[in-house]
Design a protein around this motif. Structure first.
Motif, PDB file in Angstrom:
ATOM      1  N   SER A  79       1.015  -1.098  -0.067  1.00  0.00           N
ATOM      2  CA  SER A  79      -0.018   0.008  -0.145  1.00  0.00           C
ATOM      3  C   SER A  79       0.925   1.114   0.043  1.00  0.00           C
ATOM      4  O   SER A  79       2.026   0.933   0.208  1.00  0.00           O
ATOM      5  CB  SER A  79      -0.995   0.023   1.140  1.00  0.00           C
ATOM      6  N   ASP A  80       0.229   2.451  -0.138  1.00  0.00           N
ATOM      7  CA  ASP A  80       1.009   3.644  -0.234  1.00  0.00           C
ATOM      8  C   ASP A  80       1.832   3.620   1.146  1.00  0.00           C
ATOM      9  O   ASP A  80       3.045   4.241   1.338  1.00  0.00           O
ATOM     10  CB  ASP A  80       0.207   4.868  -0.649  1.00  0.00           C
ATOM     11  N   GLU A  81       1.096   3.604   2.248  1.00  0.00           N
ATOM     12  CA  GLU A  81       1.587   3.717   3.417  1.00  0.00           C
ATOM     13  C   GLU A  81       2.769   2.784   3.796  1.00  0.00           C
ATOM     14  O   GLU A  81       3.836   3.064   4.246  1.00  0.00           O
ATOM     15  CB  GLU A  81       0.655   3.449   4.901  1.00  0.00           C
ATOM     16  N   GLN A  82       2.481   1.524   3.266  1.00  0.00           N
ATOM     17  CA  GLN A  82       3.542   0.466   3.490  1.00  0.00           C
ATOM     18  C   GLN A  82       4.839   0.745   2.554  1.00  0.00           C
ATOM     19  O   GLN A  82       5.748   0.798   3.114  1.00  0.00           O
ATOM     20  CB  GLN A  82       2.877  -0.673   3.044  1.00  0.00           C
ATOM     21  N   ALA A  83       4.698   1.371   1.400  1.00  0.00           N
ATOM     22  CA  ALA A  83       5.938   1.629   0.593  1.00  0.00           C
ATOM     23  C   ALA A  83       6.378   3.067   1.451  1.00  0.00           C
ATOM     24  O   ALA A  83       7.922   2.867   1.334  1.00  0.00           O
ATOM     25  CB  ALA A  83       5.323   2.102  -0.799  1.00  0.00           C
ATOM     26  N   ARG A  84       5.842   3.851   1.818  1.00  0.00           N
ATOM     27  CA  ARG A  84       6.444   5.084   2.568  1.00  0.00           C
ATOM     28  C   ARG A  84       7.366   4.417   3.796  1.00  0.00           C
ATOM     29  O   ARG A  84       8.543   4.840   3.939  1.00  0.00           O
ATOM     30  CB  ARG A  84       5.433   5.925   3.265  1.00  0.00           C
ATOM     31  N   ALA A  85       6.599   3.379   4.648  1.00  0.00           N
ATOM     32  CA  ALA A  85       7.250   2.988   5.634  1.00  0.00           C
ATOM     33  C   ALA A  85       8.538   2.183   5.196  1.00  0.00           C
ATOM     34  O   ALA A  85       9.595   2.134   5.822  1.00  0.00           O
ATOM     35  CB  ALA A  85       6.564   2.235   6.428  1.00  0.00           C
ATOM     36  N   TYR A  86       8.282   1.339   4.129  1.00  0.00           N
ATOM     37  CA  TYR A  86       9.601   0.427   3.963  1.00  0.00           C
ATOM     38  C   TYR A  86      10.646   1.270   3.353  1.00  0.00           C
ATOM     39  O   TYR A  86      11.943   0.843   3.590  1.00  0.00           O
ATOM     40  CB  TYR A  86       9.060  -0.689   2.987  1.00  0.00           C
ATOM     41  N   ARG A  87      10.253   2.351   2.476  1.00  0.00           N
ATOM     42  CA  ARG A  87      11.440   3.082   2.057  1.00  0.00           C
ATOM     43  C   ARG A  87      12.350   3.815   3.132  1.00  0.00           C
ATOM     44  O   ARG A  87      13.298   3.663   3.040  1.00  0.00           O
ATOM     45  CB  ARG A  87      10.637   4.355   1.201  1.00  0.00           C
ATOM     46  N   LEU A  88      11.659   4.151   4.155  1.00  0.00           N
ATOM     47  CA  LEU A  88      12.311   4.659   5.472  1.00  0.00           C
ATOM     48  C   LEU A  88      13.279   3.397   6.201  1.00  0.00           C
ATOM     49  O   LEU A  88      14.345   3.723   6.692  1.00  0.00           O
ATOM     50  CB  LEU A  88      11.454   5.295   6.479  1.00  0.00           C
ATOM     51  N   ALA A  89      12.473   2.478   6.310  1.00  0.00           N
ATOM     52  CA  ALA A  89      12.941   1.486   7.066  1.00  0.00           C
ATOM     53  C   ALA A  89      14.165   0.612   6.378  1.00  0.00           C
ATOM     54  O   ALA A  89      15.184   0.490   6.958  1.00  0.00           O
ATOM     55  CB  ALA A  89      11.877   0.203   7.347  1.00  0.00           C
ATOM     56  N   ASP A  90      14.097   0.688   4.943  1.00  0.00           N
ATOM     57  CA  ASP A  90      15.238   0.056   4.424  1.00  0.00           C
ATOM     58  C   ASP A  90      16.598   0.970   4.488  1.00  0.00           C
ATOM     59  O   ASP A  90      17.529   0.463   4.925  1.00  0.00           O
ATOM     60  CB  ASP A  90      14.917   0.099   2.767  1.00  0.00           C
ATOM     61  N   ASN A  91      16.408   2.250   4.717  1.00  0.00           N
ATOM     62  CA  ASN A  91      17.586   2.941   4.768  1.00  0.00           C
ATOM     63  C   ASN A  91      18.015   3.124   6.491  1.00  0.00           C
ATOM     64  O   ASN A  91      19.234   3.087   6.700  1.00  0.00           O
ATOM     65  CB  ASN A  91      17.488   4.313   4.333  1.00  0.00           C
ATOM     66  N   LYS A  92      17.070   3.051   7.292  1.00  0.00           N
ATOM     67  CA  LYS A  92      17.264   3.156   8.443  1.00  0.00           C
ATOM     68  C   LYS A  92      18.028   1.993   9.244  1.00  0.00           C
ATOM     69  O   LYS A  92      18.957   1.832  10.051  1.00  0.00           O
ATOM     70  CB  LYS A  92      15.988   3.453   9.284  1.00  0.00           C
ATOM     71  N   THR A  93      17.574   0.698   8.725  1.00  0.00           N
ATOM     72  CA  THR A  93      18.022  -0.384   9.461  1.00  0.00           C
ATOM     73  C   THR A  93      19.453  -0.506   8.850  1.00  0.00           C
ATOM     74  O   THR A  93      20.362  -1.012   9.810  1.00  0.00           O
ATOM     75  CB  THR A  93      17.259  -1.821   8.791  1.00  0.00           C
ATOM     76  N   GLY A  94      20.066   0.018   7.789  1.00  0.00           N
ATOM     77  CA  GLY A  94      21.297   0.022   7.389  1.00  0.00           C
ATOM     78  C   GLY A  94      22.267   0.778   8.300  1.00  0.00           C
ATOM     79  O   GLY A  94      23.230   0.623   8.780  1.00  0.00           O
ATOM     80  N   GLU A  95      21.733   1.863   8.836  1.00  0.00           N
ATOM     81  CA  GLU A  95      22.482   2.737   9.652  1.00  0.00           C
ATOM     82  C   GLU A  95      22.679   2.070  11.136  1.00  0.00           C
ATOM     83  O   GLU A  95      23.449   2.514  11.857  1.00  0.00           O
ATOM     84  CB  GLU A  95      21.485   4.075  10.033  1.00  0.00           C
ATOM     85  N   MET A  96      21.810   1.100  11.535  1.00  0.00           N
ATOM     86  CA  MET A  96      21.992   0.491  12.537  1.00  0.00           C
ATOM     87  C   MET A  96      23.089  -0.500  12.683  1.00  0.00           C
ATOM     88  O   MET A  96      23.523  -1.085  13.792  1.00  0.00           O
ATOM     89  CB  MET A  96      20.730  -0.212  13.089  1.00  0.00           C
ATOM     90  N   ALA A  97      23.583  -1.135  11.730  1.00  0.00           N
ATOM     91  CA  ALA A  97      24.554  -1.893  11.565  1.00  0.00           C
ATOM     92  C   ALA A  97      25.988  -1.365  11.846  1.00  0.00           C
ATOM     93  O   ALA A  97      26.010  -0.071  11.555  1.00  0.00           O
ATOM     94  CB  ALA A  97      24.466  -2.866  10.323  1.00  0.00           C
ATOM     95  N   TYR A  98      26.850  -2.012  12.395  1.00  0.00           N
ATOM     96  CA  TYR A  98      28.441  -1.634  12.368  1.00  0.00           C
ATOM     97  C   TYR A  98      29.233  -2.770  12.135  1.00  0.00           C
ATOM     98  O   TYR A  98      28.717  -3.850  12.161  1.00  0.00           O
ATOM     99  CB  TYR A  98      28.540  -1.225  13.730  1.00  0.00           C
TER     100      TYR A  98
END
Length: 191
Positions: A79-98
């Motif tokens: 859905s549009d909301e899921q796409a917005r959320a996934y777009r953000l989550a995809d980038n944010k989860t990468g920041e959490m790795a080290y």
């Protein structure tokens, strides 16, 4: 959950970047383009039903930089909301790795034919790990005193003889006088 991802290859002109993408990825475009050149497409661009990018803006810009005419995509059924959320989550989860620096150094040391600087690693900042027996105390050398000299390397301590210290001092002088690039440890290991 999708049972099977269907990868399609489409014209790059049919893909539209998301206009409100909050992620500034310009610094990653060149290394990503180099990665695509070196390794090919290993991750498709994720788009919505209208071919608007959900995940993969950097890969799209890299493909444009490389002058590619087609790109692989996966159309996400969100859905549009899921796409917005996934777009953000995809980038944010990468920041959490080290990085685990020790394992990273080990992996990078095993890559000899590929210039990892081109894909974003600054190898001048990475020091090779020296083997435990890199410095061996010469049992025949005479110590000027009972003072023990240790070279601390991470969590390791290596006992140095006076002769070892002289050799290190001489090598460091050569390193400085020679205008060498990179790190002193790399200079030593490469000798």
């Amino acid at each position: 959950m999708n049972e099977e991802m269907k990868i399609q290859v489409v014209s790059i002109d049919s893909i539209t970047p998301y206009p409100d993408n909050p992620r500034n990825n310009d610094d990653a475009v060149e290394p990503t383009a180099e990665s695509i050149k070196q390794f090919g497409w290993q991750q498709p661009i994720v788009v919505d039903k209208n071919n608007v990018v959900i995940a993969g803006h950097t890969r799209l810009k890299a493909a444009e930089k490389l002058g590619l005419e087609t790109v692989p995509i996966v159309v996400a059924d969100l859905s549009d909301e899921q796409a917005r959320a996934y777009r953000l989550a995809d980038n944010k989860t990468g920041e959490m790795a080290y990085w685990d620096d020790k394992l990273l150094d080990q992996e990078l040391s095993k890559i000899t034919d590929i210039d990892m600087n081109l894909v974003g690693f600054n190898l001048d900042d990475i020091e090779p790990e020296l083997p435990q027996d890199f410095f061996e105390e010469n049992p025949d050398s005479e110590s000027d005193s009972d003072t023990k000299n240790y070279l601390e390397w991470g969590s390791n301590k290596v006992l140095l003889s006076q002769n070892d210290i002289k050799i290190l001092d001489d090598q460091f002088k050569k390193f400085n006088d020679g205008g060498e690039n990179g790190s002193f440890v790399t200079f030593l290991v490469d000798k």
